[in-house]
Design an enzyme around this catalytic site. Structure first.
Site, PDB file in Angstrom:
ATOM      1  N   GLU A 131      18.106 -36.423  45.198  1.00  0.00           N
ATOM      2  CA  GLU A 131      17.937 -35.058  45.705  1.00  0.00           C
ATOM      3  C   GLU A 131      18.967 -34.735  46.779  1.00  0.00           C
ATOM      4  O   GLU A 131      19.525 -33.637  46.822  1.00  0.00           O
ATOM      5  CB  GLU A 131      16.537 -34.882  46.287  1.00  0.00           C
ATOM      6  CG  GLU A 131      15.450 -34.879  45.236  1.00  0.00           C
ATOM      7  CD  GLU A 131      14.077 -34.829  45.894  1.00  0.00           C
ATOM      8  OE1 GLU A 131      13.470 -33.757  45.880  1.00  0.00           O
ATOM      9  OE2 GLU A 131      13.633 -35.854  46.431  1.00  0.00           O
ATOM     10  N   SER A 171       5.820 -41.098  50.063  1.00  0.00           N
ATOM     11  CA  SER A 171       5.377 -39.908  50.789  1.00  0.00           C
ATOM     12  C   SER A 171       4.481 -40.351  51.929  1.00  0.00           C
ATOM     13  O   SER A 171       3.745 -41.324  51.806  1.00  0.00           O
ATOM     14  CB  SER A 171       4.607 -38.992  49.832  1.00  0.00           C
ATOM     15  OG  SER A 171       3.727 -38.170  50.569  1.00  0.00           O
ATOM     16  N   LYS A 190       3.189 -41.526  45.546  1.00  0.00           N
ATOM     17  CA  LYS A 190       4.514 -40.960  45.281  1.00  0.00           C
ATOM     18  C   LYS A 190       5.639 -41.989  45.272  1.00  0.00           C
ATOM     19  O   LYS A 190       5.627 -42.959  46.020  1.00  0.00           O
ATOM     20  CB  LYS A 190       4.849 -39.872  46.317  1.00  0.00           C
ATOM     21  CG  LYS A 190       4.046 -38.601  46.163  1.00  0.00           C
ATOM     22  CD  LYS A 190       4.239 -37.906  44.827  1.00  0.00           C
ATOM     23  CE  LYS A 190       5.497 -37.084  44.765  1.00  0.00           C
ATOM     24  NZ  LYS A 190       5.477 -35.957  45.694  1.00  0.00           N
TER      25      LYS A 190
END
Ligand code: ARG
Length: 477
Positions: A311, A298, A304
Site C-alpha cells: 500500500e 491491526s 488482520k
C-alpha cells in the site's frame, strides 16, 4: 502593527544581519553578513552534503588539470589533490564530518581545505565557478546513484521471474475493466511487470547517456579566461566528453527533470504491481498468502494481515510524480543562465531516489516472502464466463463470421445467467442444446487449452511463457 512595533521588528531583523560574519566564498564586497532569514532560505549544507564525495572528486580533477596546464603551480595542485583525497578517506572513516555554518558543500570543502593547507587551497577555485562545480557534482552523483537503483530494479525483476517460474502451472482470470476477461497464466501477468521494469531501466540508461557530459570549464556562464583542458577533466571523471555550450551547461537541469520523469514512470509501474498484490492478498481474491515478515497486523482486529508495504509503495508514487512537477515548475520561464532557483533541483530528487528505491525494495521482498495459492486460482476461474471468447472462436472455426459468433455466445451467456450459472458450469451438450451450432464445442471449455491456443510471440500459451521466463532468467543472470 503599530509604527513602533514595526520599527522594532525591522531593527531586530536588521541586527540579525549586521552581527553576522561575512560569508566565505563571496563576502569581500559586503559590510554586513546575510540576515537569519536569508540564511535560512539559502543555506544548503544540510542537504547538499550528500554530494560531498562527488564534489571532492570533481575538485581534485579540476586541480590536477590546473596544475597540468600551468594555471596554478604544479606543487600547489599536488597539495590540493592529496588533501582532497585525505578528506575523502577521513569522511569515510568518520574522523571528518561535514558540519559548520558554511553556506553550502562547496564552501565547506574550500574552507576545510584552506584551513588544512593554507594558500594552496585558496587557489582551487581558479577557473571555475560554483555554477559549473555544482552541475558537475550533481551529475556525477546522479550517475552513480542510478547504478545502484538499477541493481534494485534488477532485484525486483528477479523476484518476479522467480515467482513466474514457481507458478507456471497456475491459470487465473486476466482482467480488463477489473472484470474477469479471459484465462491466462499467472506467470504471464508477472512477466508483464518484468517488461515494464526493463523499459524503466533502459529509460534511466538513456538519461544517463545524455547527461554524461562534463560541465567543468563552463565557469559562471560564459567559460573561463584560462587555457583549461576540458577533455582531461571530462575523461578523469568518466564523462564521455565536455558539454558543448557553457550557458546551456549552467542553466539547464533537464537531466534532473528527465531522471524524475523516468523515476515517476517507474513509481507508477511499481504502484500498479503493488495494487495487484493488494488485490491478490485480499479475502476476495485469496490468491496470495503474504509472508509474516512482509505483512502487518491491526491494533484492533486480531485476524488482520495487512499489505502495508504494498500500500505504501502504491501511495508513494504520488510523491515522486510531485517532485517531477515541482522541478518543471521551478524551471519554467527561468531566464538564462544560472538562477538560484536552480538550487531547488536537489532535495526533491534526493527524496525521489530514496522513495522509489524503498518502493522497489519492498515489492521485491513482498514477492520473495509470499506464496500464491493454486487452489484459490481454480475458484477464481469459475465466475465471469471466462470461456466466452473461446466459444466464439470455436464458432469462427466452424466458418461463422466472428460478429455472429459473438452474438451467439452472448445468447448462451444470457441463458446461463438466467439460471444463475457460469459458462464453465455448462457441458458442451447443454450449450449445444441452446444453440445447435455449438455441437462439439468441448475443446473450447478447457481453461488450460484456452491458454495454450494463444501460441504466438507475446501470447499466454504455456510454451511461450516458459520460453519468456527462461529468457528473462538468462538475461538477469
Ligand atoms: N547551492 C547552489 C546550487 O545548488 C550552488 C551554486 C551556487 N551558485 C551561485 N551562483 N550562488 O545551485
Amino acid at each position: 502593527m503599530s509604527a513602533r512595533k514595526q520599527s522594532t521588528a525591522r531593527s531586530r531583523s536588521h541586527s540579525r544581519g549586521s552581527g553576522q560574519a561575512k560569508r566565505g566564498l563571496w563576502g569581500g564586497r559586503f559590510g554586513d553578513g546575510p540576515t537569519e532569514s536569508l540564511r535560512r532560505i539559502g543555506d544548503s549544507l544540510h542537504f547538499d552534503r550528500r554530494i560531498v564525495d562527488q564534489d571532492l572528486r570533481g575538485s581534485a580533477a579540476h586541480a590536477r588539470m590546473l596544475g597540468a596546464q600551468g594555471i596554478i603551480p604544479k606543487r600547489d595542485a599536488r597539495k590540493i589533490v592529496a588533501e582532497l583525497g585525505r578528506m575523502r578517506r577521513e569522511l569515510v572513516k568518520g574522523t571528518l564530518v561535514v558540519e559548520g555554518a558554511d553556506e553550502d558543500i562547496h564552501s565547506w570543502i574550500e574552507r576545510t581545505l584552506t584551513e588544512r593547507i593554507g594558500d594552496a587551497g585558496a587557489k582551487l577555485h581558479t577557473a571555475r565557478s560554483r555554477n559549473d562545480q555544482v552541475a558537475t557534482a550533481f551529475r556525477l552523483w546522479l550517475r552513480e546513484e542510478t547504478e545502484t537503483l538499477d541493481l534494485a530494479i534488477a532485484g525486483l525483476m528477479e523476484a518476479l521471474v522467480s515467482q513466474a517460474e514457481e507458478v507456471l502451472g497456475i491459470v487465473v482470470p486476466a482482467y480488463t475493466h477489473l472484470q474477469r476477461g479471459q484465462p491466462t497464466l499467472l506467470s504471464h501477468q508477472l512477466l508483464a511487470y518484468v517488461e515494464m521494469l526493463a523499459r524503466d531501466r533502459s529509460r534511466f540508461a538513456d538519461q544517463v547517456r545524455r547527461m554524461n557530459e562534463c560541465p567543468l570549464g563552463a565557469g559562471a556562464t560564459t567559460g573561463v579566461p584560462y587555457p583549461v583542458d576540458r577533455a582531461a577533466t571530462a575523461t578523469e571523471l568518466g564523462f564521455a566528453r565536455p558539454t558543448a555550450n557553457s550557458m546551456d551547461t549552467v542553466a539547464d537541469r533537464d537531466f534532473a527533470a528527465e531522471w524524475l520523469a523516468a523515476a515517476s514512470i517507474l513509481a507508477v509501474h511499481v504502484s500498479r504491481l503493488a495494487e495487484d498484490v493488494c488485490l491478490w492478498a485480499s479475502s476476495e481474491w485469496n490468491l496470495l498468502e503474504l509472508g509474516d515478515s512482509v505483512s502487518t497486523g491491526s491494533s484492533i482486529m486480531p485476524q488482520k494481515r495487512n499489505p502495508d508495504g504494498a500500500e505504501l509503495a502504491r501511495g508513494k508514487a504520488g510523491r515522486v510524480v510531485g517532485h517531477l512537477m515541482a522541478l518543471l515548475t521551478t524551471m519554467k520561464g527561468l531566464p538564462l543562465t544560472y538562477d538560484r532557483d536552480l538550487q531547488e533541483d536537489k532535495e526533491g530528487l534526493f527524496d525521489a531516489l530514496d522513495t522509489v528505491t524503498a518502493c522497489v525494495d519492498v515489492m521485491a521482498d513482498t514477492l520473495r516472502m509470499s506464496r500464491f495459492r493454486a487452489e484459490s486460482a481454480e475458484d477464481l476461474l469459475h465466475g465471469g464466463h471466462l470461456l466466452a471468447t473461446e466459444l466464439a472462436d470455436f464458432l469462427v472455426g466452424e466458418g461463422i463470421p466472428f460478429r455472429h459468433a459473438h452474438e451467439a455466445v452472448g445468447a448462451v451467456v444470457q441463458v446461463a445467467e438466467g439460471s444463475g450459472l457460469d459458462l464453465s458450469d455448462l457441458t458442451a451438450d447443454e450449450i449445444a442444446a441452446i444453440d445447435a451450432r455449438f455441437t462439439g464445442c468441448e475443446t473450447a471449455l478447457d481453461f488450460r487449452a484456452a491458454v495454450d491456443r494463444r501460441d504466438h510471440k507475446g501470447g499466454t500459451a504455456t510454451r511461450r511463457v516458459k520460453a519468456a521466463t527462461r529468457a528473462w532468467r538468462r538475461r538477469l543472470g
